[in-house]
Structure formats: C-alpha cells, structure tokens
Design a protein around this motif. Structure first.
Motif, PDB file in Angstrom:
ATOM      1  N   MET A  45       0.826  -1.201   0.000  1.00  0.00           N
ATOM      2  CA  MET A  45       0.000   0.000   0.000  1.00  0.00           C
ATOM      3  C   MET A  45       0.863   1.255   0.000  1.00  0.00           C
ATOM      4  SD  MET A  45      -2.967  -0.787   2.843  1.00  0.00           S
ATOM      5  CE  MET A  45      -3.687   0.837   2.550  1.00  0.00           C
ATOM      6  N   LYS A  46       0.264   2.331  -0.465  1.00  0.00           N
ATOM      7  CA  LYS A  46       0.878   3.644  -0.354  1.00  0.00           C
ATOM      8  C   LYS A  46       0.063   4.453   0.646  1.00  0.00           C
ATOM      9  CE  LYS A  46       2.750   3.801  -5.050  1.00  0.00           C
ATOM     10  NZ  LYS A  46       2.780   4.550  -6.334  1.00  0.00           N
ATOM     11  N   VAL A  47       0.724   4.910   1.709  1.00  0.00           N
ATOM     12  CA  VAL A  47       0.006   5.631   2.755  1.00  0.00           C
ATOM     13  C   VAL A  47       0.660   6.979   3.024  1.00  0.00           C
ATOM     14  CG1 VAL A  47      -0.860   3.531   3.848  1.00  0.00           C
ATOM     15  CG2 VAL A  47       1.314   4.483   4.599  1.00  0.00           C
ATOM     16  N   ALA A  48      -0.175   7.983   3.228  1.00  0.00           N
ATOM     17  CA  ALA A  48       0.295   9.299   3.647  1.00  0.00           C
ATOM     18  C   ALA A  48       0.063   9.415   5.140  1.00  0.00           C
ATOM     19  CB  ALA A  48      -0.466  10.399   2.904  1.00  0.00           C
ATOM     20  N   VAL A  49       1.088   9.831   5.877  1.00  0.00           N
ATOM     21  CA  VAL A  49       0.992   9.937   7.334  1.00  0.00           C
ATOM     22  C   VAL A  49       1.104  11.397   7.732  1.00  0.00           C
ATOM     23  CG1 VAL A  49       1.963   9.246   9.556  1.00  0.00           C
ATOM     24  CG2 VAL A  49       1.988   7.639   7.636  1.00  0.00           C
ATOM     25  N   LEU A  50       0.086  11.892   8.418  1.00  0.00           N
ATOM     26  CA  LEU A  50       0.074  13.250   8.953  1.00  0.00           C
ATOM     27  C   LEU A  50       0.436  13.205  10.432  1.00  0.00           C
ATOM     28  CD1 LEU A  50      -3.279  14.407   7.306  1.00  0.00           C
ATOM     29  CD2 LEU A  50      -0.974  14.978   6.547  1.00  0.00           C
ATOM     30  N   GLY A  51       1.158  14.214  10.896  1.00  0.00           N
ATOM     31  CA  GLY A  51       1.619  14.197  12.280  1.00  0.00           C
ATOM     32  C   GLY A  51       2.754  13.211  12.468  1.00  0.00           C
ATOM     33  N   ALA A  52       3.551  13.029  11.431  1.00  0.00           N
ATOM     34  CA  ALA A  52       4.571  11.973  11.436  1.00  0.00           C
ATOM     35  C   ALA A  52       5.754  12.261  12.340  1.00  0.00           C
ATOM     36  CB  ALA A  52       5.060  11.716  10.009  1.00  0.00           C
ATOM     37  N   THR A  53       5.934  13.507  12.784  1.00  0.00           N
ATOM     38  CA  THR A  53       7.052  13.798  13.683  1.00  0.00           C
ATOM     39  C   THR A  53       6.675  13.642  15.150  1.00  0.00           C
ATOM     40  OG1 THR A  53       6.505  16.155  13.620  1.00  0.00           O
ATOM     41  CG2 THR A  53       8.176  15.377  12.064  1.00  0.00           C
ATOM     42  N   GLY A  54       5.393  13.493  15.443  1.00  0.00           N
ATOM     43  CA  GLY A  54       4.966  13.282  16.828  1.00  0.00           C
ATOM     44  C   GLY A  54       5.242  11.859  17.269  1.00  0.00           C
ATOM     45  N   PRO A  55       5.164  11.594  18.573  1.00  0.00           N
ATOM     46  CA  PRO A  55       5.487  10.255  19.078  1.00  0.00           C
ATOM     47  C   PRO A  55       4.598   9.155  18.511  1.00  0.00           C
ATOM     48  CG  PRO A  55       4.536  11.635  20.807  1.00  0.00           C
ATOM     49  CD  PRO A  55       4.844  12.531  19.665  1.00  0.00           C
ATOM     50  N   SER A  56       3.308   9.429  18.338  1.00  0.00           N
ATOM     51  CA  SER A  56       2.418   8.416  17.754  1.00  0.00           C
ATOM     52  C   SER A  56       2.653   8.293  16.258  1.00  0.00           C
ATOM     53  CB  SER A  56       0.957   8.761  18.044  1.00  0.00           C
ATOM     54  OG  SER A  56       0.698   8.765  19.430  1.00  0.00           O
ATOM     55  N   GLY A  57       2.832   9.433  15.601  1.00  0.00           N
ATOM     56  CA  GLY A  57       3.089   9.416  14.168  1.00  0.00           C
ATOM     57  C   GLY A  57       4.358   8.670  13.816  1.00  0.00           C
ATOM     58  N   ALA A  75      -4.387   5.482   1.293  1.00  0.00           N
ATOM     59  CA  ALA A  75      -5.025   5.882   2.547  1.00  0.00           C
ATOM     60  C   ALA A  75      -4.247   7.016   3.186  1.00  0.00           C
ATOM     61  CB  ALA A  75      -5.113   4.700   3.516  1.00  0.00           C
ATOM     62  N   VAL A  76      -4.955   7.799   3.989  1.00  0.00           N
ATOM     63  CA  VAL A  76      -4.340   8.828   4.820  1.00  0.00           C
ATOM     64  C   VAL A  76      -4.469   8.387   6.266  1.00  0.00           C
ATOM     65  CG1 VAL A  76      -4.455  11.222   5.610  1.00  0.00           C
ATOM     66  CG2 VAL A  76      -4.881  10.684   3.200  1.00  0.00           C
ATOM     67  N   LEU A  77      -3.342   8.372   6.987  1.00  0.00           N
ATOM     68  CA  LEU A  77      -3.330   8.033   8.410  1.00  0.00           C
ATOM     69  C   LEU A  77      -2.892   9.278   9.175  1.00  0.00           C
ATOM     70  CD1 LEU A  77      -3.216   5.245   6.965  1.00  0.00           C
ATOM     71  CD2 LEU A  77      -1.844   4.429   8.875  1.00  0.00           C
ATOM     72  N   SER A  78      -3.748   9.755  10.067  1.00  0.00           N
ATOM     73  CA  SER A  78      -3.461  11.004  10.763  1.00  0.00           C
ATOM     74  C   SER A  78      -3.298  10.806  12.260  1.00  0.00           C
ATOM     75  CB  SER A  78      -4.589  12.013  10.517  1.00  0.00           C
ATOM     76  OG  SER A  78      -4.364  13.184  11.277  1.00  0.00           O
ATOM     77  N   CYS A  79      -2.170  11.284  12.759  1.00  0.00           N
ATOM     78  CA  CYS A  79      -1.919  11.328  14.205  1.00  0.00           C
ATOM     79  C   CYS A  79      -1.813  12.771  14.674  1.00  0.00           C
ATOM     80  CB  CYS A  79      -0.644  10.569  14.549  1.00  0.00           C
ATOM     81  SG  CYS A  79      -0.738   8.802  14.233  1.00  0.00           S
ATOM     82  N   LEU A  80      -2.446  13.674  13.956  1.00  0.00           N
ATOM     83  CA  LEU A  80      -2.414  15.083  14.332  1.00  0.00           C
ATOM     84  C   LEU A  80      -3.093  15.291  15.681  1.00  0.00           C
ATOM     85  CD1 LEU A  80      -3.385  16.664  10.890  1.00  0.00           C
ATOM     86  CD2 LEU A  80      -1.119  16.713  11.963  1.00  0.00           C
ATOM     87  N   GLY A  81      -2.557  16.209  16.450  1.00  0.00           N
ATOM     88  CA  GLY A  81      -3.158  16.505  17.741  1.00  0.00           C
ATOM     89  C   GLY A  81      -2.636  17.811  18.290  1.00  0.00           C
ATOM     90  N   CYS A  82      -3.285  18.288  19.347  1.00  0.00           N
ATOM     91  CA  CYS A  82      -2.833  19.498  20.030  1.00  0.00           C
ATOM     92  C   CYS A  82      -2.927  19.268  21.529  1.00  0.00           C
ATOM     93  CB  CYS A  82      -3.649  20.713  19.610  1.00  0.00           C
ATOM     94  SG  CYS A  82      -5.387  20.643  20.079  1.00  0.00           S
ATOM     95  N   GLY A  83      -2.293  20.138  22.278  1.00  0.00           N
ATOM     96  CA  GLY A  83      -2.260  19.986  23.729  1.00  0.00           C
ATOM     97  C   GLY A  83      -3.597  20.270  24.373  1.00  0.00           C
ATOM     98  N   PRO A  84      -3.757  19.886  25.650  1.00  0.00           N
ATOM     99  CA  PRO A  84      -5.013  20.138  26.369  1.00  0.00           C
ATOM    100  C   PRO A  84      -5.223  21.613  26.641  1.00  0.00           C
ATOM    101  CG  PRO A  84      -3.350  19.322  27.880  1.00  0.00           C
ATOM    102  CD  PRO A  84      -2.765  19.219  26.499  1.00  0.00           C
TER     103      PRO A  84
END
Length: 219
Positions: free
Chosen positions: A1-13, A66-75
């Motif tokens: 598969m070819k997947v695009a990952v968003l938030g890839a520099t974060g710990p989950s990404g 597919a697009v896989l996103s681990c984007l997030g922001c702080g509380p």
C-alpha cells in the motif's frame, strides 16, 4: 500500500511510520518540519506541507491508498481556551482527499469524545472540566463533521485512552465500537502508541471499521 501519514514527527506518528515501513508499505510523511524525521528508508518519502492548506496537501495525496493522521494538540487547561484544531485541520484534509479521489482516512482521536452521563465521575466532572474538555469536544465535532458532511469518506476514528511509550506486548489490540473499552473486556486505562500504530495499519490493510468510531486499548 501507499500511505500518507500526517503528524509523522509526533510520538504516535513516528510509531505509525515505523510500523508501516516494517510491513513493507510505501510511506509519505507529510510534516511541517522535515528536519524532525532523521530516519532513512527506501520506502520513506518526507515532504513539507501546511495541513491547513488543501492545495499543498493535495499534491502529496496523489496516488495514495489511505491517509493516516496522528495530528493533535495539547489540552486546554481549565477549558479557558476553545479548541478548533481538529475541525480546522479535518476540512482541508478532506478537501485535498476529494481532489485526488482518495476516500480512506484513519485518524487518532480519544476515549470519551462525546458526553455520556454514565461515564465515570472523574471523566465528566474532573478531567473534562479542568483539562481535556475542549480537546475532546472538538475531536467529537470532527467525528460529527465526517459522519454528517462527508458521506463519501471511508473514515475510521481510532480512540485510545491515555497514551504511553511502552513497548507493545504483541497481544491483540482490544477494540470496541463506542466511547471506551468495557470493563468486562479487561480494559486498561493506558495504551501503547505502538498498539495504536498496529491497529491503524490493520484497519488500513483490512478495510475494516469504515465509517466507525472504535475505542482501542492495549491487550
């Protein structure tokens, strides 16, 4: 598969990128700062883009499965600041996907994105009012946006509890369609980021859980 990952520099990404590469997929890591990824791999492409700009995202979505996103922001401490990050980023992502005819989106949210009077006291009267309320509320609004306004998008909302950086046990990831893992299923209140990555890649490969919100937990 070819997947695009968003938030890839974060710990989950980072876990998602490594898991995808381990499984032999071609990965396009879409990041704000390419210097944040130092790993090299023949199947890894690192590109710079603004997640709030559909035009710059669209070119990197071309040819993806597919697009896989681990984007997030702080509380938002004590819920003093309204958070709109999740809906603000979801809309250009969806626009960019539509430009490329891309339908599969798997993204990370959280347990308890919606209010339920039956949820634990500490969730409804401590964590949400004081720490996580605005973040969870906006995650829920993002899920509603996809459910109501994006019938063409085959999304999966992956809802983990508190994330930890521990190694995966290798056991099957617990999952349940809903706000959380039921107590009788032997749930834990923390989840390894590696298990989040495993579940997201499993969903991408199998095509399961389309247009579903799935709570997960480490087994």
């Amino acid at each position: 598969m070819k997947v695009a990952v968003l938030g890839a520099t974060g710990p989950s990404g980072q876990c998602v990128v490594k898991e995808a590469l381990k499984r032999g997929h071609e990965v396009t890591a879409i990041v704000r700062n390419p210097d944040g990824i130092t790993d090299k791999h023949e199947n890894l492409k690192v590109v710079k883009a603004n997640i709030f700009d559909a035009e710059t995202l669209s070119e990197h979505f071309e040819g993806q499965d597919a697009v896989l996103s681990c984007l997030g922001c702080g509380p938002s401490w004590f819920s003093l600041w309204t958070i709109t990050f999740y809906t603000d980023s979801a809309k250009p992502i969806i626009s960019a996907m539509r430009k490329q005819g891309l339908r599969r989106l798997i993204f990370m949210a959280s347990w308890y994105t919606k209010y339920d009077a039956n949820d634990p006291f500490i969730i409804n009267w401590v964590l949400k009012p004081m720490f996580l309320g605005q973040s969870l509320k906006n995650m829920g609004e993002m899920e509603d946006y996809l459910e109501i306004e994006c019938p063409d998008i085959e999304f999966t909302s992956v809802r983990p509890p508190q994330l930890v950086n521990t190694e995966t046990t290798g056991n099957p990831v617990l999952f349940h369609e809903g706000q959380s893992i039921p107590r009788e299923a032997g749930r834990k209140i923390v989840c390894s980021r590696q298990d989040v990555a495993r579940f997201m890649l499993d969903a991408a490969e199998s095509g399961d859980y389309k247009r579903k919100c799935i709570a997960i937990g480490s087994g």
